[in-house]
Design a protein around this motif. Sequence first.
Motif, PDB file in Angstrom:
ATOM      1  N   TYR A  33       0.797  -1.220   0.000  1.00 45.92           N
ATOM      2  CA  TYR A  33       0.000   0.000   0.000  1.00 45.92           C
ATOM      3  C   TYR A  33       0.833   1.276   0.000  1.00 45.92           C
ATOM      4  O   TYR A  33       0.376   2.314   0.476  1.00 45.92           O
ATOM      5  CB  TYR A  33      -0.948  -0.006   1.200  1.00 45.92           C
ATOM      6  CG  TYR A  33      -1.872  -1.195   1.255  1.00 45.92           C
ATOM      7  CD1 TYR A  33      -2.330  -1.685   2.474  1.00 45.92           C
ATOM      8  CD2 TYR A  33      -2.296  -1.829   0.090  1.00 45.92           C
ATOM      9  CE1 TYR A  33      -3.189  -2.778   2.527  1.00 45.92           C
ATOM     10  CE2 TYR A  33      -3.143  -2.918   0.134  1.00 45.92           C
ATOM     11  CZ  TYR A  33      -3.592  -3.390   1.358  1.00 45.92           C
ATOM     12  OH  TYR A  33      -4.429  -4.468   1.401  1.00 45.92           O
ATOM     13  N   LEU A  34       2.037   1.233  -0.550  1.00 51.42           N
ATOM     14  CA  LEU A  34       2.894   2.406  -0.629  1.00 51.42           C
ATOM     15  C   LEU A  34       3.118   2.744  -2.102  1.00 51.42           C
ATOM     16  O   LEU A  34       3.533   1.892  -2.897  1.00 51.42           O
ATOM     17  CB  LEU A  34       4.227   2.139   0.079  1.00 51.42           C
ATOM     18  CG  LEU A  34       5.166   3.329   0.394  1.00 51.42           C
ATOM     19  CD1 LEU A  34       5.838   3.904  -0.837  1.00 51.42           C
ATOM     20  CD2 LEU A  34       4.439   4.427   1.151  1.00 51.42           C
ATOM     21  N   ALA A  35       2.819   3.994  -2.470  1.00 52.86           N
ATOM     22  CA  ALA A  35       2.924   4.412  -3.866  1.00 52.86           C
ATOM     23  C   ALA A  35       3.708   5.727  -3.973  1.00 52.86           C
ATOM     24  O   ALA A  35       3.834   6.469  -2.993  1.00 52.86           O
ATOM     25  CB  ALA A  35       1.536   4.597  -4.477  1.00 52.86           C
ATOM     26  N   TRP A  36       4.219   5.976  -5.157  1.00 51.12           N
ATOM     27  CA  TRP A  36       4.930   7.219  -5.466  1.00 51.12           C
ATOM     28  C   TRP A  36       4.302   7.863  -6.701  1.00 51.12           C
ATOM     29  O   TRP A  36       3.916   7.184  -7.657  1.00 51.12           O
ATOM     30  CB  TRP A  36       6.397   6.937  -5.774  1.00 51.12           C
ATOM     31  CG  TRP A  36       7.226   6.500  -4.611  1.00 51.12           C
ATOM     32  CD1 TRP A  36       7.460   5.221  -4.185  1.00 51.12           C
ATOM     33  CD2 TRP A  36       7.962   7.353  -3.725  1.00 51.12           C
ATOM     34  NE1 TRP A  36       8.285   5.224  -3.098  1.00 51.12           N
ATOM     35  CE2 TRP A  36       8.616   6.520  -2.796  1.00 51.12           C
ATOM     36  CE3 TRP A  36       8.142   8.734  -3.628  1.00 51.12           C
ATOM     37  CZ2 TRP A  36       9.430   7.032  -1.772  1.00 51.12           C
ATOM     38  CZ3 TRP A  36       8.946   9.239  -2.631  1.00 51.12           C
ATOM     39  CH2 TRP A  36       9.585   8.397  -1.716  1.00 51.12           C
ATOM     40  N   TYR A  37       4.240   9.199  -6.677  1.00 48.92           N
ATOM     41  CA  TYR A  37       3.679   9.980  -7.779  1.00 48.92           C
ATOM     42  C   TYR A  37       4.659  11.076  -8.187  1.00 48.92           C
ATOM     43  O   TYR A  37       5.410  11.601  -7.364  1.00 48.92           O
ATOM     44  CB  TYR A  37       2.366  10.645  -7.372  1.00 48.92           C
ATOM     45  CG  TYR A  37       1.303   9.687  -6.905  1.00 48.92           C
ATOM     46  CD1 TYR A  37       1.288   9.223  -5.594  1.00 48.92           C
ATOM     47  CD2 TYR A  37       0.323   9.231  -7.781  1.00 48.92           C
ATOM     48  CE1 TYR A  37       0.326   8.330  -5.163  1.00 48.92           C
ATOM     49  CE2 TYR A  37      -0.645   8.340  -7.348  1.00 48.92           C
ATOM     50  CZ  TYR A  37      -0.642   7.901  -6.045  1.00 48.92           C
ATOM     51  OH  TYR A  37      -1.593   7.017  -5.624  1.00 48.92           O
ATOM     52  N   GLN A  38       4.590  11.447  -9.450  1.00 48.81           N
ATOM     53  CA  GLN A  38       5.301  12.598  -9.979  1.00 48.81           C
ATOM     54  C   GLN A  38       4.267  13.656 -10.342  1.00 48.81           C
ATOM     55  O   GLN A  38       3.211  13.331 -10.886  1.00 48.81           O
ATOM     56  CB  GLN A  38       6.080  12.197 -11.247  1.00 48.81           C
ATOM     57  CG  GLN A  38       6.807  13.340 -11.936  1.00 48.81           C
ATOM     58  CD  GLN A  38       7.288  12.925 -13.322  1.00 48.81           C
ATOM     59  OE1 GLN A  38       6.495  12.729 -14.236  1.00 48.81           O
ATOM     60  NE2 GLN A  38       8.606  12.752 -13.462  1.00 48.81           N
ATOM     61  N   GLN A  39       4.558  14.913 -10.028  1.00 50.71           N
ATOM     62  CA  GLN A  39       3.654  15.985 -10.418  1.00 50.71           C
ATOM     63  C   GLN A  39       4.437  17.152 -11.011  1.00 50.71           C
ATOM     64  O   GLN A  39       5.400  17.619 -10.422  1.00 50.71           O
ATOM     65  CB  GLN A  39       2.809  16.474  -9.240  1.00 50.71           C
ATOM     66  CG  GLN A  39       1.728  17.464  -9.655  1.00 50.71           C
ATOM     67  CD  GLN A  39       0.903  17.969  -8.504  1.00 50.71           C
ATOM     68  OE1 GLN A  39       1.396  18.144  -7.396  1.00 50.71           O
ATOM     69  NE2 GLN A  39      -0.379  18.231  -8.766  1.00 50.71           N
ATOM     70  N   LYS A  40       3.982  17.594 -12.161  1.00 51.97           N
ATOM     71  CA  LYS A  40       4.549  18.776 -12.808  1.00 51.97           C
ATOM     72  C   LYS A  40       3.562  19.928 -12.692  1.00 51.97           C
ATOM     73  O   LYS A  40       2.351  19.695 -12.525  1.00 51.97           O
ATOM     74  CB  LYS A  40       4.881  18.460 -14.265  1.00 51.97           C
ATOM     75  CG  LYS A  40       5.959  17.389 -14.393  1.00 51.97           C
ATOM     76  CD  LYS A  40       6.289  17.080 -15.834  1.00 51.97           C
ATOM     77  CE  LYS A  40       7.372  16.006 -15.893  1.00 51.97           C
ATOM     78  NZ  LYS A  40       7.718  15.638 -17.286  1.00 51.97           N
TER      79      LYS A  40
END
Lengths: 108, 120
Positions: A33-40
Amino acid sequence: EIVLTQSPGTVSLSPGERATLSCRASQSVSSSYLAWYQQKPGQAPRLLIYGASSRATGIPDRFSGSGSGTDFTLTISRLEPEDFAMYYCQQYGRSLWTFGQGTKVEIK
Amino acid sequence: QLQLQESGPGLVKPSETLSLTCSVSGGSISSNSYYWGWIRQPPGKGLEWIGSIYYSGGTYYSPSLKSRVTMSVDTSKNQFSLKLRSVTAADTAVYYCARPNPYDFHFDNWGQGTLVTVSS
């Protein structure tokens, strides 16, 4: 409520360098249940990694995730110009979701 | 392909209620096992989970917002909604609707986001 603390707040690197981003949880988190996101700027977040280490569809293999328990890491092996952005970790547990405060990867 | 689209007023007065709707296309909102969620991002700040609603109506809210939030599902319109009461300037943010994956609970589908400003 599980608090996620990301470090560093900002990292300044050059294209081609390696980036190592940390996400530390206040309590143990299931790796599933651990996630990573990228945001521009001006865009919605984009899923990079789920289940702590699985790349989402279409994510280049220079992105990798690792960790367990309370310590998780996102590694970008060789920074490309398009990788300079904000990165957030996120966890789920007991019907609650939380995000870390983010790490900015900026061009040195 | 699943698509989510937020809609609602871009300006809300202090002390009033912020109301947003997320329209879902490319899939049914009442599909088994799916949650639907709201996340917000104040200008220049990070992401904050507001709450999630199960397809059958069960709700889960952020402890910090629980006293002011109500979420609902309208299966006839394939939409879900957010109401945030007694807003202040601190509630000014881009509001995203998103769908968590039913197995790993990461958000794998996002709307484009809508900016809501709280000001008189």
